[in-house]
Scaffold this motif. Structure first.
Motif, PDB file in Angstrom:
ATOM      1  N   UNK A  78       0.846  -1.193   0.000  1.00 25.14           N
ATOM      2  CA  UNK A  78       0.000   0.000   0.000  1.00 25.14           C
ATOM      3  C   UNK A  78       0.885   1.247   0.000  1.00 25.14           C
ATOM      4  N   UNK A  79       1.934   1.231   0.823  1.00 20.45           N
ATOM      5  CA  UNK A  79       2.850   2.375   0.888  1.00 20.45           C
ATOM      6  C   UNK A  79       3.532   2.607  -0.455  1.00 20.45           C
ATOM      7  N   UNK A  80       3.906   1.534  -1.129  1.00 19.99           N
ATOM      8  CA  UNK A  80       4.519   1.670  -2.458  1.00 19.99           C
ATOM      9  C   UNK A  80       3.548   2.305  -3.439  1.00 19.99           C
ATOM     10  N   UNK A  81       2.291   1.888  -3.384  1.00 18.19           N
ATOM     11  CA  UNK A  81       1.272   2.437  -4.285  1.00 18.19           C
ATOM     12  C   UNK A  81       1.041   3.928  -4.033  1.00 18.19           C
ATOM     13  N   UNK A  82       1.142   4.342  -2.779  1.00 13.32           N
ATOM     14  CA  UNK A  82       0.889   5.737  -2.414  1.00 13.32           C
ATOM     15  C   UNK A  82       2.110   6.626  -2.570  1.00 13.32           C
ATOM     16  N   UNK A  83       3.281   6.019  -2.749  1.00 11.19           N
ATOM     17  CA  UNK A  83       4.511   6.798  -2.832  1.00 11.19           C
ATOM     18  C   UNK A  83       4.440   7.771  -4.007  1.00 11.19           C
ATOM     19  N   UNK A  84       4.860   8.974  -3.773  1.00 14.81           N
ATOM     20  CA  UNK A  84       4.787  10.010  -4.793  1.00 14.81           C
ATOM     21  C   UNK A  84       3.603  10.938  -4.600  1.00 14.81           C
ATOM     22  N   UNK A  85       2.585  10.459  -3.879  1.00 15.06           N
ATOM     23  CA  UNK A  85       1.458  11.326  -3.532  1.00 15.06           C
ATOM     24  C   UNK A  85       1.846  12.154  -2.312  1.00 15.06           C
ATOM     25  N   UNK A  86       1.332  13.366  -2.241  1.00 19.82           N
ATOM     26  CA  UNK A  86       1.507  14.165  -1.023  1.00 19.82           C
ATOM     27  C   UNK A  86       0.811  13.465   0.136  1.00 19.82           C
ATOM     28  N   UNK A 143       1.518  13.655   7.260  1.00 16.91           N
ATOM     29  CA  UNK A 143       1.684  12.367   6.582  1.00 16.91           C
ATOM     30  C   UNK A 143       0.828  11.328   7.286  1.00 16.91           C
ATOM     31  N   UNK A 144       0.021  10.593   6.528  1.00 20.57           N
ATOM     32  CA  UNK A 144      -0.800   9.519   7.072  1.00 20.57           C
ATOM     33  C   UNK A 144       0.028   8.237   7.083  1.00 20.57           C
ATOM     34  N   UNK A 145       0.012   7.517   8.217  1.00 23.12           N
ATOM     35  CA  UNK A 145       0.806   6.290   8.355  1.00 23.12           C
ATOM     36  C   UNK A 145      -0.053   5.149   8.900  1.00 23.12           C
ATOM     37  N   UNK A 146       0.562   4.003   9.082  1.00 17.67           N
ATOM     38  CA  UNK A 146       0.005   2.807   9.718  1.00 17.67           C
ATOM     39  C   UNK A 146      -1.163   2.229   8.935  1.00 17.67           C
ATOM     40  N   UNK A 147      -0.828   1.462   7.916  1.00 18.46           N
ATOM     41  CA  UNK A 147      -1.839   0.857   7.051  1.00 18.46           C
ATOM     42  C   UNK A 147      -2.054  -0.621   7.355  1.00 18.46           C
ATOM     43  N   UNK A 176       1.833  11.226   2.269  1.00 18.53           N
ATOM     44  CA  UNK A 176       2.226   9.857   2.597  1.00 18.53           C
ATOM     45  C   UNK A 176       3.741   9.779   2.604  1.00 18.53           C
ATOM     46  N   UNK A 177       4.314   9.029   3.542  1.00 17.96           N
ATOM     47  CA  UNK A 177       5.777   8.961   3.609  1.00 17.96           C
ATOM     48  C   UNK A 177       6.374   8.159   2.458  1.00 17.96           C
ATOM     49  N   UNK A 178       7.597   8.530   2.085  1.00 14.07           N
ATOM     50  CA  UNK A 178       8.328   7.735   1.114  1.00 14.07           C
ATOM     51  C   UNK A 178       8.740   6.424   1.756  1.00 14.07           C
ATOM     52  N   UNK A 179       8.816   5.378   0.971  1.00 16.49           N
ATOM     53  CA  UNK A 179       9.167   4.057   1.478  1.00 16.49           C
ATOM     54  C   UNK A 179      10.313   3.501   0.634  1.00 16.49           C
ATOM     55  N   UNK A 180      11.250   2.836   1.287  1.00 19.55           N
ATOM     56  CA  UNK A 180      12.455   2.380   0.594  1.00 19.55           C
ATOM     57  C   UNK A 180      12.567   0.876   0.479  1.00 19.55           C
ATOM     58  N   UNK A 181      12.204   0.136   1.518  1.00 18.97           N
ATOM     59  CA  UNK A 181      12.384  -1.316   1.463  1.00 18.97           C
ATOM     60  C   UNK A 181      11.590  -2.007   2.558  1.00 18.97           C
ATOM     61  N   UNK A 188      -7.420   5.803  -4.173  1.00 14.40           N
ATOM     62  CA  UNK A 188      -6.584   4.640  -4.508  1.00 14.40           C
ATOM     63  C   UNK A 188      -7.296   3.329  -4.161  1.00 14.40           C
ATOM     64  N   UNK A 189      -8.500   3.428  -3.573  1.00 17.19           N
ATOM     65  CA  UNK A 189      -9.320   2.250  -3.318  1.00 17.19           C
ATOM     66  C   UNK A 189      -9.172   1.631  -1.946  1.00 17.19           C
ATOM     67  N   UNK A 190      -8.725   2.417  -0.960  1.00 17.31           N
ATOM     68  CA  UNK A 190      -8.492   1.863   0.377  1.00 17.31           C
ATOM     69  C   UNK A 190      -9.256   2.605   1.463  1.00 17.31           C
ATOM     70  N   UNK A 191      -9.555   1.866   2.528  1.00 12.55           N
ATOM     71  CA  UNK A 191     -10.052   2.417   3.792  1.00 12.55           C
ATOM     72  C   UNK A 191      -8.955   2.228   4.819  1.00 12.55           C
TER      73      UNK A 191
END
Length: 136
Positions: A7-15, A96-100, A17-22, A74-77
């Motif tokens: 989910x974090x990968x899908x949201x990456x690049x949107x304002x 930044x919204x976290x904890x999915x 949401x935090x960037x994710x690396x691995x 993006x289709x999530x709750x």
């Protein structure tokens, strides 16, 4: 943890949401390596004597709703909204919204149990209705 990472990968690049690396797996534990963030809204609220100025409240509300709009588009709750899951970016000072971990795809169905935080969940959750996208 893998679902949360995807989910974090899908949201990456949107304002908002935090960037994710691995996603790292070490023995029985998994870790997400992501952008460094500062305090969450609960910590900031307590540090300021449980008071925010009106312009600060307006900024928080604007950014929180923008984050949720993107998340829903993006289709999530999220299903675990609370002040602790909104953090401030360390460089941008943007919310930044976290904890999915409890996030799910959007659909409407009868829920057997309440998922998330009872203080901050949607009103229909108290009546056993869960929202998921597939049934809309």
């Amino acid at each position: 943890m893998e679902k949360e990472f995807n989910i974090m990968l899908e949201l990456m690049g949107h304002n908002y949401f935090p960037g994710v690396f691995a996603l790292q797996k070490l023995k029985e534990n998994s870790y997400i390596i992501m952008e460094k963030l500062d305090s969450n809204l609960e910590q900031l609220f307590l540090a300021r004597g449980r008071k925010f100025a009106l312009p600060t409240i307006a900024l928080i509300v604007h950014q929180a709703f923008a984050a949720l709009r993107i998340f829903h588009d993006c289709g999530y709750l999220h299903r675990d909204l609370k002040p602790e899951n909104f953090m401030v970016g360390s460089e941008t000072h943007e919310l930044k919204l976290i904890d999915f971990g409890l996030a799910d795809t959007l659909t409407v169905r009868q829920a057997s149990t309440l998922i998330g935080n009872v203080r901050f969940c949607a009103r229909q959750s108290h009546f056993g209705v869960s929202t998921k996208k597939e049934d809309l």
